[in-house]
Scaffold this motif. Sequence first.
Motif, PDB file in Angstrom:
ATOM      1  N   ALA A  48      20.896  41.436  -6.257  1.00 38.78           N
ATOM      2  CA  ALA A  48      21.505  40.148  -5.939  1.00 38.78           C
ATOM      3  C   ALA A  48      20.516  39.015  -6.211  1.00 38.78           C
ATOM      4  O   ALA A  48      19.308  39.172  -6.015  1.00 38.78           O
ATOM      5  CB  ALA A  48      21.937  40.123  -4.476  1.00 38.78           C
ATOM      6  N   LEU A  49      21.036  37.892  -6.659  1.00 41.71           N
ATOM      7  CA  LEU A  49      20.198  36.721  -6.916  1.00 41.71           C
ATOM      8  C   LEU A  49      19.787  36.058  -5.607  1.00 41.71           C
ATOM      9  O   LEU A  49      20.533  36.062  -4.636  1.00 41.71           O
ATOM     10  CB  LEU A  49      20.952  35.705  -7.770  1.00 41.71           C
ATOM     11  N   THR A  50      18.620  35.455  -5.625  1.00 45.41           N
ATOM     12  CA  THR A  50      18.150  34.650  -4.499  1.00 45.41           C
ATOM     13  C   THR A  50      18.535  33.193  -4.758  1.00 45.41           C
ATOM     14  O   THR A  50      18.926  32.824  -5.871  1.00 45.41           O
ATOM     15  CB  THR A  50      16.621  34.740  -4.362  1.00 45.41           C
ATOM     16  N   ASP A  51      18.377  32.365  -3.741  1.00 49.35           N
ATOM     17  CA  ASP A  51      18.642  30.942  -3.938  1.00 49.35           C
ATOM     18  C   ASP A  51      17.709  30.355  -4.987  1.00 49.35           C
ATOM     19  O   ASP A  51      18.113  29.492  -5.765  1.00 49.35           O
ATOM     20  CB  ASP A  51      18.510  30.182  -2.621  1.00 49.35           C
ATOM     21  N   ARG A  78      28.127  29.304  -1.763  1.00 47.00           N
ATOM     22  CA  ARG A  78      27.678  28.664  -0.527  1.00 47.00           C
ATOM     23  C   ARG A  78      27.883  27.157  -0.597  1.00 47.00           C
ATOM     24  O   ARG A  78      27.844  26.550  -1.663  1.00 47.00           O
ATOM     25  CB  ARG A  78      26.193  28.957  -0.289  1.00 47.00           C
ATOM     26  N   ARG A  79      28.077  26.567   0.562  1.00 47.36           N
ATOM     27  CA  ARG A  79      28.228  25.110   0.636  1.00 47.36           C
ATOM     28  C   ARG A  79      27.002  24.418   0.039  1.00 47.36           C
ATOM     29  O   ARG A  79      27.131  23.422  -0.664  1.00 47.36           O
ATOM     30  CB  ARG A  79      28.423  24.688   2.102  1.00 47.36           C
ATOM     31  N   ALA A  80      25.825  24.957   0.303  1.00 47.87           N
ATOM     32  CA  ALA A  80      24.605  24.342  -0.233  1.00 47.87           C
ATOM     33  C   ALA A  80      24.628  24.313  -1.762  1.00 47.87           C
ATOM     34  O   ALA A  80      24.135  23.359  -2.365  1.00 47.87           O
ATOM     35  CB  ALA A  80      23.371  25.093   0.266  1.00 47.87           C
ATOM     36  N   TYR A  81      25.191  25.334  -2.384  1.00 47.63           N
ATOM     37  CA  TYR A  81      25.285  25.346  -3.852  1.00 47.63           C
ATOM     38  C   TYR A  81      26.251  24.262  -4.318  1.00 47.63           C
ATOM     39  O   TYR A  81      25.994  23.550  -5.297  1.00 47.63           O
ATOM     40  CB  TYR A  81      25.776  26.700  -4.374  1.00 47.63           C
ATOM     41  N   ARG A  82      27.376  24.147  -3.628  1.00 52.71           N
ATOM     42  CA  ARG A  82      28.354  23.114  -3.995  1.00 52.71           C
ATOM     43  C   ARG A  82      27.780  21.720  -3.753  1.00 52.71           C
ATOM     44  O   ARG A  82      27.982  20.803  -4.560  1.00 52.71           O
ATOM     45  CB  ARG A  82      29.651  23.337  -3.223  1.00 52.71           C
ATOM     46  N   ASP A  83      27.046  21.571  -2.651  1.00 46.21           N
ATOM     47  CA  ASP A  83      26.410  20.277  -2.370  1.00 46.21           C
ATOM     48  C   ASP A  83      25.415  19.924  -3.469  1.00 46.21           C
ATOM     49  O   ASP A  83      25.321  18.758  -3.879  1.00 46.21           O
ATOM     50  CB  ASP A  83      25.707  20.298  -1.014  1.00 46.21           C
ATOM     51  N   ARG A  84      24.667  20.909  -3.945  1.00 44.10           N
ATOM     52  CA  ARG A  84      23.700  20.665  -5.022  1.00 44.10           C
ATOM     53  C   ARG A  84      24.434  20.201  -6.278  1.00 44.10           C
ATOM     54  O   ARG A  84      24.025  19.240  -6.934  1.00 44.10           O
ATOM     55  CB  ARG A  84      22.885  21.926  -5.302  1.00 44.10           C
ATOM     56  N   LEU A 124      30.423  38.584  -1.038  1.00 41.59           N
ATOM     57  CA  LEU A 124      31.304  38.270   0.088  1.00 41.59           C
ATOM     58  C   LEU A 124      30.507  37.873   1.328  1.00 41.59           C
ATOM     59  O   LEU A 124      30.941  37.010   2.091  1.00 41.59           O
ATOM     60  CB  LEU A 124      32.221  39.453   0.386  1.00 41.59           C
ATOM     61  N   ALA A 125      29.334  38.478   1.502  1.00 41.98           N
ATOM     62  CA  ALA A 125      28.479  38.103   2.633  1.00 41.98           C
ATOM     63  C   ALA A 125      27.927  36.693   2.452  1.00 41.98           C
ATOM     64  O   ALA A 125      27.703  35.973   3.424  1.00 41.98           O
ATOM     65  CB  ALA A 125      27.340  39.109   2.791  1.00 41.98           C
ATOM     66  N   THR A 126      27.717  36.291   1.213  1.00 45.37           N
ATOM     67  CA  THR A 126      27.188  34.963   0.901  1.00 45.37           C
ATOM     68  C   THR A 126      28.278  33.889   0.942  1.00 45.37           C
ATOM     69  O   THR A 126      28.004  32.739   1.272  1.00 45.37           O
ATOM     70  CB  THR A 126      26.527  34.977  -0.501  1.00 45.37           C
ATOM     71  N   LEU A 127      29.510  34.272   0.633  1.00 42.35           N
ATOM     72  CA  LEU A 127      30.613  33.312   0.501  1.00 42.35           C
ATOM     73  C   LEU A 127      30.828  32.482   1.760  1.00 42.35           C
ATOM     74  O   LEU A 127      31.003  33.002   2.849  1.00 42.35           O
ATOM     75  CB  LEU A 127      31.910  34.044   0.155  1.00 42.35           C
ATOM     76  N   GLU A 128      30.801  31.182   1.572  1.00 36.95           N
ATOM     77  CA  GLU A 128      31.203  30.213   2.594  1.00 36.95           C
ATOM     78  C   GLU A 128      32.426  29.508   2.020  1.00 36.95           C
ATOM     79  O   GLU A 128      32.300  28.705   1.094  1.00 36.95           O
ATOM     80  CB  GLU A 128      30.070  29.217   2.866  1.00 36.95           C
ATOM     81  N   PRO A 129      33.608  29.858   2.518  1.00 41.58           N
ATOM     82  CA  PRO A 129      34.827  29.271   1.950  1.00 41.58           C
ATOM     83  C   PRO A 129      34.758  27.740   1.926  1.00 41.58           C
ATOM     84  O   PRO A 129      34.093  27.121   2.753  1.00 41.58           O
ATOM     85  CB  PRO A 129      35.931  29.763   2.878  1.00 41.58           C
ATOM     86  N   LEU A 130      35.456  27.179   0.983  1.00 42.18           N
ATOM     87  CA  LEU A 130      35.543  25.730   0.851  1.00 42.18           C
ATOM     88  C   LEU A 130      36.019  25.142   2.181  1.00 42.18           C
ATOM     89  O   LEU A 130      37.025  25.585   2.740  1.00 42.18           O
ATOM     90  CB  LEU A 130      36.533  25.405  -0.267  1.00 42.18           C
ATOM     91  N   ALA A 131      35.284  24.181   2.692  1.00 40.58           N
ATOM     92  CA  ALA A 131      35.606  23.569   3.981  1.00 40.58           C
ATOM     93  C   ALA A 131      36.580  22.407   3.794  1.00 40.58           C
ATOM     94  O   ALA A 131      36.673  21.816   2.713  1.00 40.58           O
ATOM     95  CB  ALA A 131      34.327  23.084   4.661  1.00 40.58           C
TER      96      ALA A 131
END
Length: 162
Positions: A48-51, A78-84, A124-131
């Motif tokens: 798996a890739l890291t941040d 992740r939300r942080a990826y989308r925020d970036r 799936l463990a990393t997934l943060e659904p779209l808020a």
Amino acid sequence: MRIVVMGPSGSGKSLVGAAVAAALRAEFIDGDDLHPRANIAKMSAGVALTDADRAPWLDAVAAALHRPRIVVACSALRRAYRDRIRSLAPGTVFVELVVPPAQLRTRVSRRDHFMPATLIDSQLATLEPLASDEAGFRVANDADLPAVVARITALVTGQSLR
């Protein structure tokens, strides 16, 4: 128009993203094509890739979103990826494809791709659904391609489905 079709591997990002781009007369880029070789090698080996691994890839996705009328397939888990991505490409709209985990595993195990089915659980463990406060939509990828594309294009263009 800046659209990211997102979700875990096997959710249909590439297929749906390309079809949405065609429907909207936009360019399509598969985010997998923007990964550095080292990332592809890691995933191919089942790692798996890291941040830190993802950072240059997310920057490349954001850079691609500066093209006019663009749809990019990108997991953006992740939300942080989308925020970036949003910080580098303001106005980006995310469309999260929602698919049951068992179906994701089946889809990934049946295709020839660098991402092995063994990494679905980590995704799936990393997934943060779209808020609800994020620009975008969660769409079930549970119908034929034209129906899913119609749902998405209606949402992103503000039209109602008839």
